[in-house]
Design a protein around this motif. Structure first.
Motif, PDB file in Angstrom:
ATOM      1  N   ASP A 128       0.804  -1.226   0.000  1.00 51.60           N
ATOM      2  CA  ASP A 128       0.000   0.000   0.000  1.00 51.60           C
ATOM      3  C   ASP A 128       0.835   1.273   0.000  1.00 51.60           C
ATOM      4  O   ASP A 128       0.320   2.365  -0.253  1.00 51.60           O
ATOM      5  CB  ASP A 128      -0.915   0.026   1.231  1.00 51.60           C
ATOM      6  N   VAL A 129       2.115   1.137   0.336  1.00 50.89           N
ATOM      7  CA  VAL A 129       2.989   2.313   0.381  1.00 50.89           C
ATOM      8  C   VAL A 129       3.292   2.766  -1.042  1.00 50.89           C
ATOM      9  O   VAL A 129       3.508   1.942  -1.926  1.00 50.89           O
ATOM     10  CB  VAL A 129       4.301   1.955   1.105  1.00 50.89           C
ATOM     11  N   LEU A 130       3.293   4.090  -1.260  1.00 52.37           N
ATOM     12  CA  LEU A 130       3.654   4.618  -2.573  1.00 52.37           C
ATOM     13  C   LEU A 130       4.723   5.701  -2.427  1.00 52.37           C
ATOM     14  O   LEU A 130       4.592   6.596  -1.589  1.00 52.37           O
ATOM     15  CB  LEU A 130       2.443   5.229  -3.269  1.00 52.37           C
TER      16      LEU A 130
ATOM     17  N   GLU B 275       2.370   7.929  -0.116  1.00 52.31           N
ATOM     18  CA  GLU B 275       1.282   7.260   0.620  1.00 52.31           C
ATOM     19  C   GLU B 275       1.927   6.362   1.675  1.00 52.31           C
ATOM     20  O   GLU B 275       2.621   5.405   1.325  1.00 52.31           O
ATOM     21  CB  GLU B 275       0.438   6.437  -0.359  1.00 52.31           C
TER      22      GLU B 275
END
Lengths: 146, 477, 477, 146
Positions: free
Chosen positions: C408-410, C423
């Motif tokens: 989910d990390v961006l 993110e």
């Protein structure tokens, strides 16, 4: 008294770096140096040697055509009555021949010593001192051999 | 007596007519008509405007072949495949020696059998119309790059032919290039070239002039290169030039190269005055290249990196085939793109290097000492001062083949790979500056466990082509 | 339950026998005889010793072809023409999926008609004797490089076959490489690999282990890469590994890359303890390359430059043909030499960049927060903590295909081109750290006149292959 | 109530970047997203759409084999009784064909919208809002059009 040596790059060769370093090294070692620079003809070497009453002529060539450029040089020196030490150094042949073979050919042309392009200025100076019978101090001898 | 004064209008016309008589194509030059041609060119071909308005370094290769159609093809390739921002036209060696007859023979041969015996574009022989055809065929501005001590006819024809930028100068195209050209005469010849550029400038056609910064291309100490650039700039400004690009050749030490480019710009602006647009050009490494394209790409990479940090106005790129001489057009375009990739990746990073300010101060101080000595020797006349300085060795260029320079100065790299002066000879530097140079070279000698020796100089000359920056003693020695 | 504890000797032997039964060549492994073989190798082939004693970064390419004779030729070329200091053997994809039967078919085809359907060297199929023939044929140490989640049989055979370095780890060879491998199971498998390396180590044969630092190779924030490296290092040390090379993939910002490599080394030394030799490896850009060899050389040049400034112990080089996949051996050697030229020209300059300390502190703080959260989640057990952290997203890897990570990390680049987190999702970073990241991305958004948007992320992914570092909006948008 | 959309990379394609960015953008825009990740089969898409009672299926493909991977997909959705919006986006053909031709072929395969690889996440979101009849705030509309 300081000995005079003539220095130059023969033929239409314009490589100036080697001879520049050699000039400085010879001056620092106490020689009187006449540097004829690049693109020097056989005539110019002979005239300069006679005019300066020089004891040695050091020829540099790095573009591979030294053998043509030096044809007949020893004979012309003899004709001019100049009994003088002659060295040549640099990249003396196109392509990488065996250097011993190159040395032999240039000895046959009449050069007293033949050096490759990896030669230290100090080596040439040591050779000159020996050939011109100049005394070397202990300190200098140490440096030359180091 | 030679003075740094504008050539009077009448004398300009007289010389112009005389030199245009040296070769038939000279007759086609008509100043008024040439002004009209320049005015007809779109803004995108106005060299000075394009260069001075750029927001990041513009890239320019070197390139010249004898035939016009081939030159157009070559430049189109560099413009399209190489994405060059500025284009060159490199002139052949016969033209550099003013041997237009031999150049004509070479051009005729090239036209007859396609064989290129000329190593560049003989612009004098192509004449005004040939030059204009070239200018019209390309989208980008084009500069004349050559190496001609007496470039008066070349300038006359190429300016009329639509070129708006012209490389060279009386010191930078004499001392490193030739053995026997007299410096005083060369200065006179370049006063004419600059005055002609000035005449166009006065009519609104600003001809950009670019002294050749790399000089002998061999470990030139930045202070010497900068002093020569500023002097040539002053001589050009006197003749009416108002767009000057001062040059500098990469030495390979990142901090020193960045500092030198900054010093060049600030001293240029200081000495050339407010009404002159001063820009800078960075030449990628002009010394010996590794005999290997992969390693050559490493050298070019360092050049692009340096350009991204120093941000000169222009970069002259090298190709991976540098070792073998003139590159193919593909290799030339590749050198452009490798440089472009590095510049574009790094320029937005705003890389700041520790130590640039200290090096910048040292370079500025030394450069200023040399420039001021030239001015003092000429009692304020930079032309007379230049002659006196080169005569005495107060100003000197290492490894210069010219009889007009002492050529007694010798450089060597210090322990960080920065160029210092090993042998000052009569160079007009203060004891302060000399002591710093000597100390830095002492540090290197300590590291290497040897005395400061001439061997260092020789080793340094070959180091980059051997794959290093500093010519350290090898294990075997 | 999975714990970060040494596998007991008996269990090690039981698993070893079991996995060696998976393929006929497994039977040839004899631990005592293998120790004797390693002891017979000259010092120049002891991977850990050579790497740890190096005075400047050692260069290593990637390379693997199916046939033994071809692999020997390839590595000889990279050793001689490429002057590689350390050699690789890259394993084929079937072996990575433990499909030894398919690998055998590919090897048989390659032997029959010379066609390479395998994309690497199937070391399991070549067996202990094949591996030893390779080790004996080359002068430099050779590492096994692969991408295998369950590498137990590969390790058993290659260790016995004389390889002394082995890439990978339970997170770094799972999360970025596969979709469905269970992380707990993968940790168990790597505990075996590390325990086996530990068994050799206890007998004086130090097997070097190298967690795969670049992870997904796509804009991975340094703190995430470093946390994963330290965790994999801790898991390996528990099993007796004593020579660990922590990896990091170039992000292209010079200051951030230098800071990250320094942070990686210092955190590695801090967490892995005094009896472990910690070294670092820098991977040249692992993201998309420009579809042009000239531009690719620019990317490689920046890699070499970064290596010269950061001075990791090892550099994994790229080739100018990276865009098209597996390079020719000539291109592979060219990438080595381009990197070498840059490293050798720049390393003696002692280049210092402004801003490294500040970035280093930020990276260290963020990395430490992630590592400490993993330890806290496992109540001090790093294996349990790792499972919990990936499950909750407290630790996460951007663009990971694996179901075992949230993904989910961006990331996105800031205005200087440094990787920041756009993110955070559930990543266990403090508000302090998050605020710095957000502020830096705000600055970029201001510069570009757009909001922080997902489009930045997409633009940044493609930027270097498009010739820039930062994916700025183009004129047309 | 938030609308549910299914997301995935079809076939044996392992390109994860585009879909990761799209997932985040959709979540931020208020959708419930079921991201099936890479290497997803037609069966998996259909099962997920049914299980999640989804309103749209968004398929990504970047390796050039989308046309094979998507053959019969619409028919299977129909068989499963799923009257659902379908989008596809990415590099949909090997080599660079005319995109209008590519779009036409995928429309024939039954996709409601076809996007190229340069599409902004915001464009897909705007299209979904239109097709699923979701109201957009003024601020959002401004951003989407910007």
């Amino acid at each position: 008294m300081a000995k005079t040596v003539i220095l130059g790059v023969i033929g239409s060769d314009a490589h100036v770096v080697g001879i520049t370093i050699l000039e400085q090294a010879l001056s620092a070692a106490g020689f009187d140096v006449v540097n004829l620079g690049v693109q020097t003809s056989q005539e110019d070497f002979i005239t300069a040697a006679r005019d300066a009453d020089a004891e040695a002529v050091l020829i540099s060539s790095l573009y591979g055509h030294a053998e043509q450029d030096c044809q007949g040089f020893r004979e012309r020196l003899d004709e001019a009555g100049l009994d003088i030490v002659t060295y040549i150094g640099g990249n003396l042949a196109v392509g990488q021949d065996d250097f011993e073979e190159t040395r032999r050919r240039f000895r046959e042309l009449g050069f007293d010593r033949v050096f490759d392009s990896e030669t230290d200025p100090e080596d040439a100076i040591a050779a000159l001192r020996q050939d011109l019978q100049i005394a070397t101090t202990e300190a200098e001898r140490h440096r030359v051999e180091g | 007596m030679l003075r740094d004064e504008p050539i009077p209008g009448e004398q300009l016309r007289r010389i112009d007519e005389e030199i245009r008589g040296n070769w038939p194509t000279g007759q086609a030059v008509d100043f008024e008509e040439a002004i009209a041609f320049h005015e007809s060119l779109p803004a995108s071909k106005r060299f000075a405007d394009v260069l001075e308005a750029a927001e990041k370094p513009l890239l320019q290769p070197r390139a010249g072949v004898p035939r016009l159609d081939d030159q157009i093809d070559l430049l189109e390739h560099l413009q399209n495949a190489g994405q060059a921002d500025l284009l060159p036209t490199t002139i052949d060696s016969y033209t550099r020696d003013n041997e237009y007859e031999k150049a004509q023979q070479g051009l005729d041969d090239a036209r007859a059998d396609g064989e290129d015996t000329l190593n560049g574009f003989p612009a004098v022989n192509h004449g005004v119309d040939g030059c204009r055809e070239l200018i019209e065929a390309l989208d980008a501005p084009i500069e004349v790059r050559h190496g001609t001590p007496d470039a008066r006819l070349l300038a006359s024809i190429t300016f009329a032919g639509g070129f708006q930028s012209f490389e060279g100068g009386p010191i930078s195209y004499n001392i490193p290039y030739t053995k026997e050209h007299d410096l005083e005469e060369t200065i006179r010849h370049w006063q004419f070239v600059d005055r002609l550029a000035g005449a166009y400038t006065e009519r609104g056609v600003r001809i950009n002039r670019e002294p050749f910064g790399p000089l002998t291309g061999t470990l030139v100490p930045p202070c010497i290169a900068i002093a020569v650039m500023v002097i040539e700039g002053m001589l050009a400004v006197t003749q009416g030039v108002r767009s000057i690009t001062l040059g500098y050749g990469q030495v390979g030490n990142l901090v020193q190269d960045v500092a030198a480019l900054h010093a060049l710009r600030s001293l240029g602006e200081e000495y050339l005055g407010d009404d002159v647009a001063v820009t800078t050009v960075f030449h990628e490494w002009m010394g010996g290249f590794p005999p290997d394209e992969a390693r050559a790409n490493g050298v070019i990479g360092l050049g692009g990196m340096t350009a991204a940090v120093a941000q000169p106005d222009k970069v002259i790129t090298k190709s991976p085939q540098e070792f073998q001489g003139v590159p193919t057009k593909e290799a030339n375009a590749a050198g452009l793109r490798t440089t472009r990739q590095l510049v574009d990746m790094v320029i937005e990073q705003n890389v700041q290097l520790v130590g640039v300010d200290r090096e910048l101060n040292l370079i500025q101080k030394a450069s200023r000492e040399l420039i001021e000595e030239v001015l003092a020797l000429g009692d304020g006349d930079v032309a007379q001062g230049t002659l006196a300085a080169f005569d005495s060795g107060a100003l000197d260029v290492p490894f210069a083949p010219s009889d007009s320079a002492k050529g007694d100065v010798l450089p060597a790299r210090d322990d960080d790979g920065r160029i210092r002066i090993f042998e000052f000879a009569d160079l007009a530097l203060s004891d302060d500056v000399k002591e710093i140079h000597r100390n830095r070279l002492d540090s290197r000698a300590d590291t290497e466990g040897r005395d400061q020796t001439f061997r260092m100089v020789a080793d340094d000359v070959d180091a980059i082509s051997d794959g290093k920056l500093i010519g350290r003693p090898q294990g075997g020695d």
